[in-house]
Design an enzyme around this catalytic site. Structure first.
Site, PDB file in Angstrom:
ATOM      1  N   THR A   1       9.530  -1.022   3.029  1.00  8.23           N
ATOM      2  CA  THR A   1       8.156  -1.503   2.898  1.00  8.23           C
ATOM      3  C   THR A   1       7.214  -0.528   3.591  1.00  8.23           C
ATOM      4  O   THR A   1       7.547   0.037   4.629  1.00  8.23           O
ATOM      5  CB  THR A   1       7.978  -2.922   3.469  1.00  8.23           C
ATOM      6  OG1 THR A   1       6.602  -3.287   3.359  1.00  8.23           O
ATOM      7  CG2 THR A   1       8.394  -3.029   4.933  1.00  8.23           C
ATOM      8  N   GLY A   2       6.051  -0.349   2.989  1.00  7.31           N
ATOM      9  CA  GLY A   2       5.096   0.591   3.567  1.00  7.31           C
ATOM     10  C   GLY A   2       4.296   1.182   2.438  1.00  7.31           C
ATOM     11  O   GLY A   2       4.434   0.754   1.285  1.00  7.31           O
TER      12      GLY A   2
ATOM     13  N   GLY B   1       3.750   2.992  -0.486  1.00  7.57           N
ATOM     14  CA  GLY B   1       4.777   3.459  -1.403  1.00  7.57           C
ATOM     15  C   GLY B   1       4.777   4.945  -1.692  1.00  7.57           C
ATOM     16  O   GLY B   1       5.834   5.551  -1.868  1.00  7.57           O
TER      17      GLY B   1
ATOM     18  N   THR C   1       5.213  -6.733   1.129  1.00  4.04           N
ATOM     19  CA  THR C   1       6.368  -6.655   0.239  1.00  4.04           C
ATOM     20  C   THR C   1       7.560  -7.378   0.834  1.00  4.04           C
ATOM     21  O   THR C   1       7.694  -7.448   2.050  1.00  4.04           O
ATOM     22  CB  THR C   1       6.704  -5.153   0.057  1.00  4.04           C
ATOM     23  OG1 THR C   1       5.645  -4.562  -0.681  1.00  4.04           O
ATOM     24  CG2 THR C   1       8.014  -4.929  -0.661  1.00  4.04           C
TER      25      THR C   1
ATOM     26  N   ARG D   1      -1.171   2.120 -11.103  1.00  2.81           N
ATOM     27  CA  ARG D   1      -0.358   2.639  -9.992  1.00  2.81           C
ATOM     28  C   ARG D   1       0.953   1.849  -9.805  1.00  2.81           C
ATOM     29  O   ARG D   1       0.980   0.639  -9.840  1.00  2.81           O
ATOM     30  CB  ARG D   1      -1.193   2.567  -8.713  1.00  2.81           C
ATOM     31  CG  ARG D   1      -0.481   3.077  -7.465  1.00  2.81           C
ATOM     32  CD  ARG D   1       0.073   1.957  -6.638  1.00  2.81           C
ATOM     33  NE  ARG D   1       0.594   2.433  -5.342  1.00  2.81           N
ATOM     34  CZ  ARG D   1       1.396   1.717  -4.581  1.00  2.81           C
ATOM     35  NH1 ARG D   1       1.767   0.522  -4.936  1.00  2.81           N
ATOM     36  NH2 ARG D   1       1.832   2.206  -3.436  1.00  2.81           N
TER      37      ARG D   1
ATOM     38  N   GLY E   1       4.254   1.618  -7.098  1.00  2.00           N
ATOM     39  CA  GLY E   1       4.689   2.043  -5.765  1.00  2.00           C
ATOM     40  C   GLY E   1       6.175   2.351  -5.713  1.00  2.00           C
ATOM     41  O   GLY E   1       6.820   2.588  -6.736  1.00  2.00           O
ATOM     42  N   ASP E   2       6.693   2.324  -4.509  1.00  2.00           N
ATOM     43  CA  ASP E   2       8.101   2.678  -4.295  1.00  2.00           C
ATOM     44  C   ASP E   2       9.063   1.523  -4.580  1.00  2.00           C
ATOM     45  O   ASP E   2      10.237   1.752  -4.877  1.00  2.00           O
ATOM     46  CB  ASP E   2       8.306   3.117  -2.845  1.00  2.00           C
ATOM     47  CG  ASP E   2       7.960   1.988  -1.870  1.00  2.00           C
ATOM     48  OD1 ASP E   2       6.903   1.323  -2.060  1.00  2.00           O
ATOM     49  OD2 ASP E   2       8.725   1.739  -0.930  1.00  2.00           O
TER      50      ASP E   2
HETATM   51  N1  ASP Z   1       5.659  -0.480  -0.695  1.00  2.00           N
HETATM   52  C1  ASP Z   1       4.712  -1.283  -1.394  1.00  2.00           C
HETATM   53  C2  ASP Z   1       3.944  -0.425  -2.347  1.00  2.00           C
HETATM   54  O1  ASP Z   1       3.542   0.650  -1.984  1.00  2.00           O
HETATM   55  C3  ASP Z   1       3.737  -1.964  -0.485  1.00  2.00           C
HETATM   56  C4  ASP Z   1       4.366  -2.781   0.607  1.00  2.00           C
HETATM   57  O2  ASP Z   1       5.417  -2.418   1.142  1.00  2.00           O
HETATM   58  O3  ASP Z   1       3.781  -3.824   0.961  1.00  2.00           O
HETATM   59  O4  ASP Z   1       3.679  -0.861  -3.441  1.00  2.00           O
END
Ligand code: ASP
Length: 349
Positions: A266-267, A269, A215, A243, A245-246
């Site tokens: 990022t992480g 989500g 991300t 789905r 994400g965050d």
């Molecule tokens: N945070 C993003 C998600 O969960 C993924 C990412 O940070 O690469 O969609």
């Protein structure tokens, strides 16, 4: 006569001193003070898994993006303009999991999410599950500026953004062999590939790349004291059932408030949503007398406690900034009015 000359000199000196004060003041007032940070995802990111060429490519792209943002801020641009433009640039790069480089969902399509927030008035916009917006962050900006809403999803979000001028691209624009292979591998293992944790995994560079959160995000403080944040993602490889994400969720992956700070995460989500991570950092600053560093540390502890992995970048309204993560690395960079761009990848840098 001598006395007159002396008085004249004193007078001139005083005038000179007043003038220089005025000049300094003017100079101070017009001086551009800014800070801009970028992340390009967190993950395992081990040195021995990265080729020197790839590393150079990542570092170079992040540095270019920093310069792009700096150019806007240096010339008196607003934080909101800078973050949108930087994220667009990263979305156009196939290196990151956003825009052109987005990963495939379980159904073999690229469904992208993005959000943007302006700390001046807490105005914000987000899109989720869009498949053909060249720059999902542009869609998020359109939602913020042109709709009466904050968060739109799917085809109708896309149609609305295109009707307001967002650029459309056919699916072929987003397709890449590399992402397709990652998707096929994930399908075979029936794994939702968020990333990281390539511990124990062997494989080529493509596979390693699927093991990180790619991300992209940007936060900025402009010369007028305004904060803004933007985040964009393709989500997780093999994600299912629509789905989200965050990244497009205000308060989870993105937040900005002039009275506290701007954050982009990022992480995985799901954990950032559960922990309202971006808003937590801002709320701690808002309600407690602590530094941004402390707020970042407390929030990272909370993230770890619920099992979340990843990281964030944040800048407060004084220009203090953090780039924190609990993974092995995070693509990241910072530029400020008094220091040139710095790009880092690994934890020990
Ligand atoms: N945070 C993003 C998600 O969960 C993924 C990412 O940070 O690469 O969609």
């Amino acid at each position: 006569m001598k006395q007159l000359n002396y008085n004249l000199s004193i007078c001139l000196l005083v005038i000179f001193m007043i003038q220089s004060c005025v000049i300094n003041k003017t100079k101070d007032n017009t001086e551009m003070n800014y800070t801009l940070l970028i992340h390009g995802g967190a993950g395992t990111l081990k040195r021995n898994r990265m080729t020197p060429e790839k590393e150079l490519e990542y570092r170079g792209t992040i540095e270019e993006a920093l310069k792009k943002g700096e150019n806007i801020l240096k010339n008196g641009g607003l934080a909101i303009e800078a973050v949108e433009s930087v994220v667009k640039y990263l979305e156009d790069s196939p290196l990151f999991n956003a825009g052109k480089g987005s990963v495939f969902s379980h159904d073999g399509i690229q469904e992208m999410d993005a959000s943007i927030m302006d700390g001046r008035d807490l105005s914000c916009g987000a899109v989720a599950g869009v498949t053909n917006l060249k720059n999902p962050i542009e869609g998020a900006r359109i939602v913020k500026d042109s709709s009466k809403h904050v968060f739109l999803y799917g085809d109708r979000a896309q149609e609305y953004c295109i009707s307001k001028g967002a650029k459309y691209e056919p699916s072929s624009y987003f397709f890449s062999e590399k992402r397709w292979k990652q998707y096929q591998r994930a399908l075979k293992k029936d794994k939702i590939e968020l990333d990281h944790d390539s511990n124990g995994d062997r494989g080529d560079i493509d596979f390693i790349e699927s093991k990180k959160f790619g991300t992209v995000g940007c936060v900025a403080l402009d010369s007028y004291g305004n904060l803004a944040s933007a985040t964009s993602t393709g989500g997780l490889t093999n994600k299912k059932y629509g789905r989200i994400g965050d990244s497009p969720i205000i308060g989870a992956g993105t937040y900005a408030d002039n009275s506290s700070c701007a954050v982009s995460c990022t992480g995985r989500g799901e954990y950032f949503i559960r922990g309202t991570i971006a808003r937590d950092i801002s709320a701690i600053l808002e309600y407690k007398q602590v530094t941004l560093k402390k707020a970042g540390e407390l929030t990272l502890q909370k993230l770890a406690k619920i099992g979340g992995k990843g990281g964030y970048i944040a800048v407060d309204n004084m220009g203090n900034f953090i780039m924190m993560f609990n993974t092995r690395g995070m693509y990241r960079g910072v530029v400020t009015s008094n220091r040139p761009p710095v790009v880092k990848i690994y934890k020990d840098e």
